[in-house]
Design a protein around this motif. Structure first.
Motif, PDB file in Angstrom:
ATOM      1  N   VAL A 187      -1.977  -4.533  -3.440  1.00 48.38           N
ATOM      2  CA  VAL A 187      -1.739  -4.360  -4.868  1.00 48.38           C
ATOM      3  C   VAL A 187      -0.273  -3.994  -5.047  1.00 48.38           C
ATOM      4  O   VAL A 187       0.181  -2.988  -4.477  1.00 48.38           O
ATOM      5  N   ILE A 188       0.455  -4.779  -5.823  1.00 49.19           N
ATOM      6  CA  ILE A 188       1.893  -4.544  -6.007  1.00 49.19           C
ATOM      7  C   ILE A 188       2.167  -4.253  -7.475  1.00 49.19           C
ATOM      8  O   ILE A 188       1.865  -5.059  -8.353  1.00 49.19           O
ATOM      9  N   GLY A 189       2.743  -3.082  -7.737  1.00 46.85           N
ATOM     10  CA  GLY A 189       3.020  -2.649  -9.097  1.00 46.85           C
ATOM     11  C   GLY A 189       4.098  -3.463  -9.785  1.00 46.85           C
ATOM     12  O   GLY A 189       4.889  -4.179  -9.142  1.00 46.85           O
ATOM     13  N   CYS A 190       4.147  -3.339 -11.096  1.00 46.28           N
ATOM     14  CA  CYS A 190       5.070  -4.125 -11.915  1.00 46.28           C
ATOM     15  C   CYS A 190       6.522  -3.925 -11.505  1.00 46.28           C
ATOM     16  O   CYS A 190       6.932  -2.822 -11.117  1.00 46.28           O
ATOM     17  N   GLU A 191       7.303  -4.999 -11.585  1.00 46.86           N
ATOM     18  CA  GLU A 191       8.750  -4.988 -11.387  1.00 46.86           C
ATOM     19  C   GLU A 191       9.150  -4.528  -9.991  1.00 46.86           C
ATOM     20  O   GLU A 191      10.228  -3.975  -9.793  1.00 46.86           O
ATOM     21  N   THR A 192       8.296  -4.775  -9.025  1.00 45.63           N
ATOM     22  CA  THR A 192       8.606  -4.435  -7.635  1.00 45.63           C
ATOM     23  C   THR A 192       9.069  -5.678  -6.886  1.00 45.63           C
ATOM     24  O   THR A 192       8.582  -6.787  -7.128  1.00 45.63           O
ATOM     25  N   SER A 193       9.995  -5.489  -5.961  1.00 50.98           N
ATOM     26  CA  SER A 193      10.523  -6.574  -5.143  1.00 50.98           C
ATOM     27  C   SER A 193      10.133  -6.366  -3.687  1.00 50.98           C
ATOM     28  O   SER A 193      10.231  -5.254  -3.163  1.00 50.98           O
ATOM     29  N   ILE A 194       9.710  -7.444  -3.057  1.00 46.63           N
ATOM     30  CA  ILE A 194       9.323  -7.420  -1.656  1.00 46.63           C
ATOM     31  C   ILE A 194      10.376  -8.172  -0.838  1.00 46.63           C
ATOM     32  O   ILE A 194      10.701  -9.319  -1.145  1.00 46.63           O
ATOM     33  N   TYR A 195      10.914  -7.523   0.184  1.00 39.42           N
ATOM     34  CA  TYR A 195      11.898  -8.188   1.039  1.00 39.42           C
ATOM     35  C   TYR A 195      11.294  -9.425   1.719  1.00 39.42           C
ATOM     36  O   TYR A 195      10.097  -9.445   2.014  1.00 39.42           O
ATOM     37  N   PRO A 196      12.127 -10.426   1.998  1.00 41.67           N
ATOM     38  CA  PRO A 196      11.653 -11.581   2.771  1.00 41.67           C
ATOM     39  C   PRO A 196      11.125 -11.153   4.139  1.00 41.67           C
ATOM     40  O   PRO A 196      11.514 -10.112   4.680  1.00 41.67           O
ATOM     41  N   LEU A 197      10.214 -11.948   4.671  1.00 37.76           N
ATOM     42  CA  LEU A 197       9.632 -11.737   6.000  1.00 37.76           C
ATOM     43  C   LEU A 197       8.840 -10.439   6.100  1.00 37.76           C
ATOM     44  O   LEU A 197       8.667  -9.893   7.193  1.00 37.76           O
ATOM     45  N   SER A 198       8.329  -9.960   4.979  1.00 42.43           N
ATOM     46  CA  SER A 198       7.583  -8.704   4.984  1.00 42.43           C
ATOM     47  C   SER A 198       6.118  -8.927   5.293  1.00 42.43           C
ATOM     48  O   SER A 198       5.552  -9.981   4.991  1.00 42.43           O
ATOM     49  N   CYS A 199       5.506  -7.908   5.894  1.00 38.54           N
ATOM     50  CA  CYS A 199       4.060  -7.851   6.075  1.00 38.54           C
ATOM     51  C   CYS A 199       3.581  -6.666   5.247  1.00 38.54           C
ATOM     52  O   CYS A 199       3.863  -5.514   5.582  1.00 38.54           O
ATOM     53  N   VAL A 200       2.902  -6.957   4.145  1.00 39.50           N
ATOM     54  CA  VAL A 200       2.611  -5.943   3.127  1.00 39.50           C
ATOM     55  C   VAL A 200       1.117  -5.656   3.113  1.00 39.50           C
ATOM     56  O   VAL A 200       0.295  -6.560   3.165  1.00 39.50           O
ATOM     57  N   ARG A 201       0.764  -4.377   3.009  1.00 36.51           N
ATOM     58  CA  ARG A 201      -0.637  -4.007   2.876  1.00 36.51           C
ATOM     59  C   ARG A 201      -0.756  -2.763   1.994  1.00 36.51           C
ATOM     60  O   ARG A 201       0.189  -1.985   1.845  1.00 36.51           O
ATOM     61  N   GLY A 202      -1.897  -2.598   1.367  1.00 40.35           N
ATOM     62  CA  GLY A 202      -2.142  -1.423   0.540  1.00 40.35           C
ATOM     63  C   GLY A 202      -1.510  -1.524  -0.838  1.00 40.35           C
ATOM     64  O   GLY A 202      -1.167  -2.606  -1.314  1.00 40.35           O
ATOM     65  N   VAL A 203      -1.351  -0.381  -1.474  1.00 45.02           N
ATOM     66  CA  VAL A 203      -0.811  -0.289  -2.838  1.00 45.02           C
ATOM     67  C   VAL A 203       0.676   0.031  -2.773  1.00 45.02           C
ATOM     68  O   VAL A 203       1.077   1.023  -2.163  1.00 45.02           O
ATOM     69  N   ILE A 204       1.484  -0.793  -3.408  1.00 46.14           N
ATOM     70  CA  ILE A 204       2.934  -0.616  -3.452  1.00 46.14           C
ATOM     71  C   ILE A 204       3.320  -0.197  -4.865  1.00 46.14           C
ATOM     72  O   ILE A 204       2.935  -0.860  -5.839  1.00 46.14           O
ATOM     73  N   PRO A 205       4.073   0.895  -5.029  1.00 49.07           N
ATOM     74  CA  PRO A 205       4.360   1.425  -6.371  1.00 49.07           C
ATOM     75  C   PRO A 205       5.151   0.460  -7.244  1.00 49.07           C
ATOM     76  O   PRO A 205       5.866  -0.422  -6.749  1.00 49.07           O
ATOM     77  N   GLU A 206       5.038   0.649  -8.542  1.00 49.96           N
ATOM     78  CA  GLU A 206       5.818  -0.145  -9.481  1.00 49.96           C
ATOM     79  C   GLU A 206       7.294   0.202  -9.384  1.00 49.96           C
ATOM     80  O   GLU A 206       7.680   1.279  -8.916  1.00 49.96           O
ATOM     81  N   LYS A 207       8.135  -0.739  -9.813  1.00 52.88           N
ATOM     82  CA  LYS A 207       9.587  -0.554  -9.889  1.00 52.88           C
ATOM     83  C   LYS A 207      10.176  -0.042  -8.577  1.00 52.88           C
ATOM     84  O   LYS A 207      11.023   0.851  -8.557  1.00 52.88           O
ATOM     85  N   SER A 208       9.705  -0.615  -7.484  1.00 50.98           N
ATOM     86  CA  SER A 208      10.200  -0.215  -6.173  1.00 50.98           C
ATOM     87  C   SER A 208      10.702  -1.415  -5.400  1.00 50.98           C
ATOM     88  O   SER A 208      10.552  -2.569  -5.823  1.00 50.98           O
ATOM     89  N   ILE A 209      11.331  -1.147  -4.253  1.00 50.05           N
ATOM     90  CA  ILE A 209      11.784  -2.185  -3.333  1.00 50.05           C
ATOM     91  C   ILE A 209      11.096  -1.941  -1.995  1.00 50.05           C
ATOM     92  O   ILE A 209      11.248  -0.872  -1.395  1.00 50.05           O
ATOM     93  N   PHE A 210      10.334  -2.939  -1.560  1.00 57.24           N
ATOM     94  CA  PHE A 210       9.626  -2.851  -0.293  1.00 57.24           C
ATOM     95  C   PHE A 210      10.497  -3.470   0.787  1.00 57.24           C
ATOM     96  O   PHE A 210      10.710  -4.678   0.813  1.00 57.24           O
TER      97      PHE A 210
END
Length: 223
Positions: A187-210
């Motif tokens: 689950v990825i919150g609003c206005e969040t950016s995920i870096y390329p080549l990422s492996c994402v799991r769980g809840v990611i906060p809004e307005k953040s950079i993963f």
């Protein structure tokens, strides 16, 4: 930031009335197909049925080599590019891009969503202006085939979905970098950016950079 009202602006999808009844977005996954059939019975004259249980807006651009299966509705001014494969149970909004060799299955794409290059999106809901970079995918089944659990590590919350298949819930204006994998129940919150080549799991906060699972920062321009 896991609830329907926190992730999505329901004014930007034909599924608004359907989605309003759910507290969490993954609760809507079982009913997408029937919801599309219900919507189809009330479409205006700007939509035409081009195949069994497949309706597209007259302004939609469909490449000759795209493969569309129902139930499916595709909104106005959307582009479906060569080699796209819609397996069914897909509601695609207005001004979207379904790209070359992209596969959709049991999904809701809000207006202005882009999945433009080599994406797999299954059992997922993508919010207004969400964008998935080239090669990024939603993984919707765990390797051990157990039921998917939504895990919010920062708040120590776990929610049982009761489903074997849950892809990703992307809030409004989420940007997913190229060749990223969104694991089941992400689950990825609003206005969040995920870096390329990422492996994402769980809840990611809004307005953040993963940047990585252990390196998530709040955007400097967030209020």
């Amino acid at each position: 930031m896991m609830k329907m009202k926190e992730l999505y602006d329901l004014n930007h999808t034909m599924a608004r009335k359907f989605l309003e009844q759910f507290e969490y977005p993954w609760q809507a996954l079982d009913g997408i197909g029937q919801m599309i059939l219900d919507l189809a019975s009330n479409l205006d004259d700007e939509y035409e049925q081009i195949a069994d249980q497949v309706w597209i807006h007259k302004s939609t651009q469909i490449a000759k080599t795209a493969n569309l299966n129902g139930p499916c509705i595709i909104g106005a001014k959307t582009e479906v590019r060569p080699g796209a494969f819609i397996r069914g149970n897909a509601l695609v909004g207005e001004n979207c891009v379904v790209g070359n060799s992209t596969e959709l299955k049991n999904v809701i794409l809000f207006d202005h969503v882009q999945v433009p290059h080599y994406n797999y999106v299954g059992d997922s809901i993508l919010g207004h202006y969400a964008h998935m970079g080239a090669g990024s995918i939603t993984s919707n089944v765990k390797s051990d085939k157990s039921l998917v659990v939504i895990n919010d590590r920062s708040h120590r919350i776990k929610i049982e979905t009761g489903r074997k298949k849950v892809g990703a819930m992307l809030g409004n204006h989420v940007e997913v970098g190229c060749n990223s994998v969104l694991n089941p129940g992400t689950v990825i919150g609003c206005e969040t950016s995920i870096y390329p080549l990422s492996c994402v799991r769980g809840v990611i906060p809004e307005k953040s950079i993963f940047k990585s699972q252990d390196d998530i920062v709040i955007r400097k321009d967030s209020k």
